[in-house]
Scaffold this motif. Sequence first.
Motif, PDB file in Angstrom:
ATOM      1  N   ARG A 123      61.028  36.930  26.845  1.00  0.00           N
ATOM      2  CA  ARG A 123      62.391  37.593  26.669  1.00  0.00           C
ATOM      3  C   ARG A 123      62.500  39.103  26.942  1.00  0.00           C
ATOM      4  O   ARG A 123      61.250  39.551  27.490  1.00  0.00           O
ATOM      5  CB  ARG A 123      62.218  37.591  25.013  1.00  0.00           C
ATOM      6  CG  ARG A 123      61.826  36.152  24.320  1.00  0.00           C
ATOM      7  CD  ARG A 123      62.046  36.486  22.770  1.00  0.00           C
ATOM      8  NE  ARG A 123      61.334  35.405  22.216  1.00  0.00           N
ATOM      9  CZ  ARG A 123      61.025  35.429  20.822  1.00  0.00           C
ATOM     10  NH1 ARG A 123      61.187  36.419  20.136  1.00  0.00           N
ATOM     11  NH2 ARG A 123      60.413  34.209  20.435  1.00  0.00           N
ATOM     12  N   GLU A 124      63.511  39.583  26.742  1.00  0.00           N
ATOM     13  CA  GLU A 124      63.590  41.040  26.996  1.00  0.00           C
ATOM     14  C   GLU A 124      62.886  41.602  25.863  1.00  0.00           C
ATOM     15  O   GLU A 124      62.784  41.204  24.643  1.00  0.00           O
ATOM     16  CB  GLU A 124      65.267  41.532  26.999  1.00  0.00           C
ATOM     17  CG  GLU A 124      65.752  40.594  28.302  1.00  0.00           C
ATOM     18  CD  GLU A 124      65.285  41.300  29.561  1.00  0.00           C
ATOM     19  OE1 GLU A 124      64.899  42.437  29.698  1.00  0.00           O
ATOM     20  OE2 GLU A 124      65.488  40.534  30.717  1.00  0.00           O
ATOM     21  N   SER A 125      62.567  42.835  26.145  1.00  0.00           N
ATOM     22  CA  SER A 125      62.155  43.722  24.940  1.00  0.00           C
ATOM     23  C   SER A 125      63.199  44.308  24.030  1.00  0.00           C
ATOM     24  O   SER A 125      62.816  44.474  22.851  1.00  0.00           O
ATOM     25  CB  SER A 125      61.122  45.051  25.615  1.00  0.00           C
ATOM     26  OG  SER A 125      62.113  45.895  26.123  1.00  0.00           O
ATOM     27  N   LEU A 126      64.170  44.366  24.272  1.00  0.00           N
ATOM     28  CA  LEU A 126      65.540  44.459  23.461  1.00  0.00           C
ATOM     29  C   LEU A 126      65.914  43.108  23.111  1.00  0.00           C
ATOM     30  O   LEU A 126      66.371  42.386  23.714  1.00  0.00           O
ATOM     31  CB  LEU A 126      66.623  45.177  24.095  1.00  0.00           C
ATOM     32  CG  LEU A 126      66.145  46.731  24.623  1.00  0.00           C
ATOM     33  CD1 LEU A 126      67.342  47.274  25.341  1.00  0.00           C
ATOM     34  CD2 LEU A 126      65.768  47.527  23.407  1.00  0.00           C
ATOM     35  N   VAL A 127      65.851  42.727  21.792  1.00  0.00           N
ATOM     36  CA  VAL A 127      66.770  41.618  20.975  1.00  0.00           C
ATOM     37  C   VAL A 127      67.884  42.109  20.446  1.00  0.00           C
ATOM     38  O   VAL A 127      67.966  42.971  19.545  1.00  0.00           O
ATOM     39  CB  VAL A 127      65.458  40.987  19.995  1.00  0.00           C
ATOM     40  CG1 VAL A 127      66.332  39.975  19.528  1.00  0.00           C
ATOM     41  CG2 VAL A 127      64.299  40.875  20.468  1.00  0.00           C
ATOM     42  N   GLN A 128      68.827  41.259  20.917  1.00  0.00           N
ATOM     43  CA  GLN A 128      70.394  41.856  20.460  1.00  0.00           C
ATOM     44  C   GLN A 128      71.015  40.477  19.761  1.00  0.00           C
ATOM     45  O   GLN A 128      71.048  39.384  20.170  1.00  0.00           O
ATOM     46  CB  GLN A 128      71.199  42.145  21.687  1.00  0.00           C
ATOM     47  CG  GLN A 128      72.567  42.866  21.117  1.00  0.00           C
ATOM     48  CD  GLN A 128      73.180  43.632  22.188  1.00  0.00           C
ATOM     49  OE1 GLN A 128      72.565  43.907  23.508  1.00  0.00           O
ATOM     50  NE2 GLN A 128      74.362  44.258  21.878  1.00  0.00           N
ATOM     51  N   VAL A 129      71.500  40.719  18.477  1.00  0.00           N
ATOM     52  CA  VAL A 129      72.447  39.955  17.924  1.00  0.00           C
ATOM     53  C   VAL A 129      73.614  40.539  17.251  1.00  0.00           C
ATOM     54  O   VAL A 129      73.478  41.661  16.428  1.00  0.00           O
ATOM     55  CB  VAL A 129      71.457  39.327  16.581  1.00  0.00           C
ATOM     56  CG1 VAL A 129      72.356  38.245  15.810  1.00  0.00           C
ATOM     57  CG2 VAL A 129      70.132  38.583  16.986  1.00  0.00           C
TER      58      VAL A 129
END
Length: 226
Positions: A123-129
């Motif tokens: 995954r990316e190190s930035l998790v976006q929801v």
Amino acid sequence: MRILVVEDERLLCDGIAEDLRLEKYTVDCCYDGPAACERLFVEPYDLVVLDLNLPGMDGLELLRHIRTEQPELRVLILSARSQLSDKVAGLDLGADDYLTKPFALEELEARVRTLLRREFRQRESLVQVGALTLNTVTREVSGRGEPLPLTPREFAILEHLMLHRGCWISQEELMEHIWEADANPFSNAVRMHISSLRKKLRKRLGHDPIQTKVGRGYRLAGEETA
């Protein structure tokens, strides 16, 4: 993220635990090998910080048990054994990293971040929801591009919900993954922290993205489905 620190020097063990809690991790302590072995097979952990000179069961023996039963569990050896042969033995048995004593807490924190970052290798190190963004490296979260100050427990709850976005997470699962092993499972701690987290999210986002369903638990929804 939940960490077990196994170290027979109680002051050192408790100091490491307190430092990692300030970094928004959930941390349990064990002071001997047998107690750590028992806990590891009844509680879920993401990382073990493991001393080698342990009463009751040597750290390398405990590592053998871990690799047999939980091959994916990350292990950071923290030991005064600084000989190359000791490091090679630990790494050959399956340790993910080896840090010798004495050490700086900043280095320990960096190594912990590196090992736990492997959780996100796909995954990316930035998790976006929705309008929420969580940085798994800096351990910070923002809403609509602005920093969102959270307590360590609030951060841990939001992190778990974001990493499992779209899935219903029961109160029992949150207790298991976020609270220490000696926490009272019958307390209303989860509801209290969820309530506090919701207030902060509502203030920053203008809506509450945490959904609740009786018998299922909690789920984080994006803005479009909130």
